[in-house]
Design an enzyme around this catalytic site. Structure first.
Site, mmCIF file in Angstrom:
data_model
loop_
_atom_site.group_PDB
_atom_site.id
_atom_site.type_symbol
_atom_site.label_atom_id
_atom_site.label_comp_id
_atom_site.label_asym_id
_atom_site.label_seq_id
_atom_site.Cartn_x
_atom_site.Cartn_y
_atom_site.Cartn_z
ATOM 1 N N CYS A 390 8.029 4.294 -4.653
ATOM 2 C CA CYS A 390 7.819 4.249 -6.100
ATOM 3 C C CYS A 390 9.041 4.815 -6.836
ATOM 4 O O CYS A 390 10.046 4.127 -6.957
ATOM 5 C CB CYS A 390 6.524 4.949 -6.477
ATOM 6 N N HIS A 521 2.821 2.311 -3.284
ATOM 7 C CA HIS A 521 2.685 3.477 -2.401
ATOM 8 C C HIS A 521 2.067 3.050 -1.076
ATOM 9 O O HIS A 521 0.847 3.082 -0.932
ATOM 10 C CB HIS A 521 1.797 4.535 -3.055
ATOM 11 N N GLU A 523 1.881 4.589 1.551
ATOM 12 C CA GLU A 523 1.223 5.711 2.249
ATOM 13 C C GLU A 523 -0.291 5.719 2.066
ATOM 14 O O GLU A 523 -1.018 6.242 2.897
ATOM 15 C CB GLU A 523 1.820 7.054 1.784
HETATM 16 N N1 GLN Z 1 7.759 7.654 -12.807
HETATM 17 C C1 GLN Z 1 7.793 6.343 -12.276
HETATM 18 C C2 GLN Z 1 6.955 5.364 -13.081
HETATM 19 O O1 GLN Z 1 6.095 5.757 -13.817
HETATM 20 C C3 GLN Z 1 7.375 6.325 -10.817
HETATM 21 C C4 GLN Z 1 5.947 6.670 -10.588
HETATM 22 C C5 GLN Z 1 5.640 7.083 -9.180
HETATM 23 O O2 GLN Z 1 6.523 7.419 -8.418
HETATM 24 N N2 GLN Z 1 4.374 7.083 -8.830
HETATM 25 O O3 GLN Z 1 7.137 4.167 -12.977
#
Ligand code: GLN
Length: 549
Positions: A390, A521, A523
């Site tokens: 992410c 994600h 994970e």
């Molecule tokens: N801050 C970033 C976004 O909002 C990544 C979010 C995250 O890593 N879950 O897109």
């Protein structure tokens, strides 16, 4: 066979953090291993409607479900232990219950009567518990009540459980997970705090049927008997649960004390089937093998609240790493690096040379971002395997734009809204939410499909064209820069089916052994018996580096 429909409430005594979530997951697991249909439900007593608005250093990881619900990390344990995908039906908070009761009241669904905290709040909680059970057609529903006995906050849920028990006594069992301290000066395990906790539970109208005694060491017969006398249960209903190396041993240990049989007896279910934990035991065996280590750096920013929260903030990432490492027979050794240390010169990025791989997990805001970007530049240039999750992908794209594409000062508008090169930008539908300060459950959340490009690392790792993964973000790769990034050598190996959203970015194998980031994600979908393809490939390549080095 007719459905059995029994409920097992798990509550915590003495103090928090003793592993109620693992105990609940393990109880569900051993019943599942007996061939029953089982589901698990978590109740968090806080007012927050979900865990999404809490800081990771306060709450730990926010675990995202397929349907996008932002929940507690215990939901991740349930999914990993049971190998199921749960939904928002399996998660409840005080806020969620009140919100629904108030909604019904406003809609005149209470026929004009006075709506009261008791019984209307517990009744709504009961409705939700039964709905979760019916939805899964569960024989057994394990309900974990968050917090510790004696707290004001969870009383209303204990009341719901008590009401269920008084209606159908043989359908409801109570398990108290307690803690027995061994004060260093005294040198023996003390049962008194557990006795008090049991009485406090009694004062809520509840008698524990089983007490799981957590502690540094196993519980001896003498203390089992002491707890039995003072807490009104049989000595065999006191289960010893000493600290162990792997949480995945817990179901096996519970069965050594015949916990599932005791539970069936309490719930008057004739024991018919044998516990079959064969596949699980094979997995647990692997957690103990592995002579070679794979040295991984986890670079992030949520490392300021003392070491004890670390594993909580990134728990699913850590578990995903473990599952893939066990698959390849290597032991993961993780080093947590606060990216701010690269910014203030406390650490040099060249220290990353000693690692076999680096991971940057998800994150928000500007803290430590420049340090992370420096770290990514180092591992890209020195061909150290990199997995970005992410924010970890977004920052890799920023690094690539700055140092390969030559877009000086490229950034995400999350950190710098005036950058000349906003390679990561807010998603169009997010702008409205932000303008109206609507933060709760408004990110791009939950499972979304993506199509994989043939010939890429991602496509090979997954072994299929179409995937579905869980998201939690507001920003995305800015469509304006996609062509330029591609020209400079970046591959978008996963894109949304309409081709609009960039879901995976990677460098070709000819340029780097493994440099890949995902907007989602992965994970959240890694399971002990089904390690995640992207983590598998990352660990495989990282452990090769070790061999070569
Ligand atoms: N801050 C970033 C976004 O909002 C990544 C979010 C995250 O890593 N879950 O897109």
């Amino acid at each position: 066979m007719a459905r059995i429909k029994k409920y097992i409430f798990v509550v915590g005594g003495v103090m928090s953090g003793v592993g109620k979530g693992i105990a609940s997951s393990s109880i569900a697991k051993i019943l599942l291993a007996k061939g029953y249909t089982v589901t698990a439900l978590k109740i968090d007593p806080y007012i927050n409607v979900d865990a999404g608005t809490m800081s990771p250093t306060v709450h730990g990881e926010v675990f995202v479900l397929d349907d996008g619900d932002e929940t507690d990390q215990d939901m991740g344990n349930y999914e990993r232990f049971l190998d199921v995908s749960l939904t928002r039906i399996n998660y409840m908070t005080t806020g969620r219950v009140y919100q629904e009761v108030i909604r019904k009241e406003r809609n005149l669904e209470y026929d004009g009567r006075c709506v009261e905290v008791v019984p209307d709040i517990p009744l709504e909680a009961i409705r939700r518990i039964e709905r979760a059970a019916d939805n899964a057609r569960a024989d057994f529903t394990v309900v974990e009540i968050g917090g510790t006995i004696g707290e004001y906050q969870n009383l209303i849920f204990l009341e719901a459980a008590r009401m269920m028990k008084s209606k159908n006594p043989s359908d409801v069992a109570f398990i108290m997970v307690s803690y027995l301290p061994t004060p260093s000066k005294i040198g023996e395990m003390k049962t008194k705090p557990t006795q008090y906790a049991s009485r406090t539970l009694n004062s809520a109208g509840i008698q524990a049927d089983i007490i799981i005694a957590r502690g540094d060491t196993p519980l001896d017969r003498k203390r089992k008997e002491k707890i039995a006398i003072f807490c009104n249960i049989g000595a065999d209903q006191v289960i010893s649960a000493p600290d162990i190396d792997s949480i995945y041993d817990v179901p096996i240990n519970f069965e050594k004390d015949r916990l599932s049989d005791i539970l069936l007896k309490v719930l008057r279910v004739p024991p018919k089937r044998k516990t079959n934990l064969t596949a699980w035991k094979n997995f647990v065996k692997k957690t103990k093998n592995g002579k070679r280590t794979v040295n991984l750096a986890v670079v992030g920013k949520y490392f300021d609240s003392g070491d004890f929260v670390l594993s909580d903030v990134y728990i699913s990432v850590l578990e995903a790493i473990k599952f893939s490492s066990y698959k390849f027979g290597v032991r993961p050794k993780l080093t947590y690096i606060n990216s701010k240390d690269f910014e203030r010169g406390k650490l040099k990025v060249s220290m990353l040379a000693k690692f076999d791989g680096m991971i940057i997990p998800g994150g928000f805001g500007n803290t430590g971002v420049e340090g992370m970007i420096k770290a990514i530049q180092y591992v890209r240039e020195h061909k150290i395997p990199y997995l970005g999750l992410c924010y970890g992908m977004q920052l890799a794209i920023i690094e690539f734009a700055r140092n390969v594409l030559g877009a000086k000062g490229a950034h995400t508008t999350e950190v710098n809204s005036h950058t000349k090169y906003p390679v990561i930008d807010i998603m169009p539908d997010q702008k409205k939410h932000m303008a109206e300060s609507r933060y709760g459950a408004t990110m791009r959340l939950g499972a979304c499909p993506a199509i994989l490009k043939s010939g890429t690392i991602a496509r090979k790792a997954y072994g299929q064209n179409r995937i579905s993964e869980r998201h939690r973000h507001r920003y995305e790769v800015n469509p304006r820069f996609i062509a330029k990034l591609k020209e400079a050598g970046l591959t978008f190996s996963g894109v949304s089916p309409d081709g609009q959203l960039m879901e995976i970015a990677e460098l070709p194998k000819s340029k780097h052994p493994f440099f890949l980031g995902s907007q989602f994600h992965p994970e959240f979908k890694a399971r002990p018996l089904k390690p995640h393809p992207l983590f598998n490939e990352f660990i495989r390549v990282a452990s090769l580096k070790k061999k070569a080095g």
